[in-house]
Design an enzyme around this catalytic site. Sequence first.
Site, PDB file in Angstrom:
ATOM      1  CD  GLU A  77      -7.386   6.575   5.350  1.00  0.00           C
ATOM      2  OE1 GLU A  77      -7.147   7.616   5.976  1.00  0.00           O
ATOM      3  OE2 GLU A  77      -8.483   6.332   4.815  1.00  0.00           O
ATOM      4  CG  HIS A  78      -2.841  -0.222   5.204  1.00  0.00           C
ATOM      5  ND1 HIS A  78      -2.881  -1.565   4.936  1.00  0.00           N
ATOM      6  CD2 HIS A  78      -2.090   0.336   4.222  1.00  0.00           C
ATOM      7  CE1 HIS A  78      -2.180  -1.825   3.850  1.00  0.00           C
ATOM      8  NE2 HIS A  78      -1.686  -0.680   3.394  1.00  0.00           N
ATOM      9  N   PRO A  79      -6.479   0.564   7.738  1.00  0.00           N
ATOM     10  CG  PRO A  79      -7.824  -1.325   8.077  1.00  0.00           C
ATOM     11  CD  PRO A  79      -6.806  -0.741   7.143  1.00  0.00           C
ATOM     12  CB  THR A  85      -2.471  -1.979   9.370  1.00  0.00           C
ATOM     13  OG1 THR A  85      -1.244  -2.737   9.404  1.00  0.00           O
ATOM     14  CG2 THR A  85      -2.518  -1.018  10.553  1.00  0.00           C
TER      15      THR A  85
END
Length: 210
Positions: A77-79, A85
């Site tokens: 899960e990328h921020p 990201t």
Amino acid sequence: MADTDDPRFSNDQPRIHPSAQLKAVKLGKFSEVGERVILRDVTAGDFTYFERHCEGIYADVGRFCSIAANVRINALEHPMERLTTHKISYRPNEFFKYRGVDGAFRARRQAKRVSIGHDVWIGHGAVVMPAIQIGDGAVIGANAVVTKNVAPYTIVAGNPARLIRLRFPAEIAARLERLAWWDWPHEKLFEAIPDIQSLGIEDFLSKWEG
């Protein structure tokens, strides 16, 4: 080890392909890890196997699970809320000295652990997203992207994965959950295999319940 004096049983140690990469992994008896599988902080129960090129992180997998090639469990899960990201924000140590791994982001990932029940089949190329729970006996279709929890003994497929049908009627599924055959001792499983192969599900339950 299984009782080597009993000809019914093979060596019960996990079989791990030499090209697999495992870190902080706990594997059950008779489990298998195939070619170029990468697992990090994963537990897997007895008889569960991972085919080639699977990846998994922060996940607990039950017994007798069949995980096909190229499956991804707990995809990264990328921020998206940050400026970028890109991993430069959470793993800057790969690019700069004196900039360490973002511990808060790692803790966020670890908190979104995936839970997979017993007797789950995950088809080729499926992706299971963070924090997902997959119930006992479920089937995940090939190339599915699982973004929501999957109920026991259901079949899901698609992107995002949607219910296709029940694997068994609700009453049968409930009886299977109560039977919990995945917890049987190996000796009992050995005796049951001919009936697993030849009896319909209701006949099998009637014979082996209680």
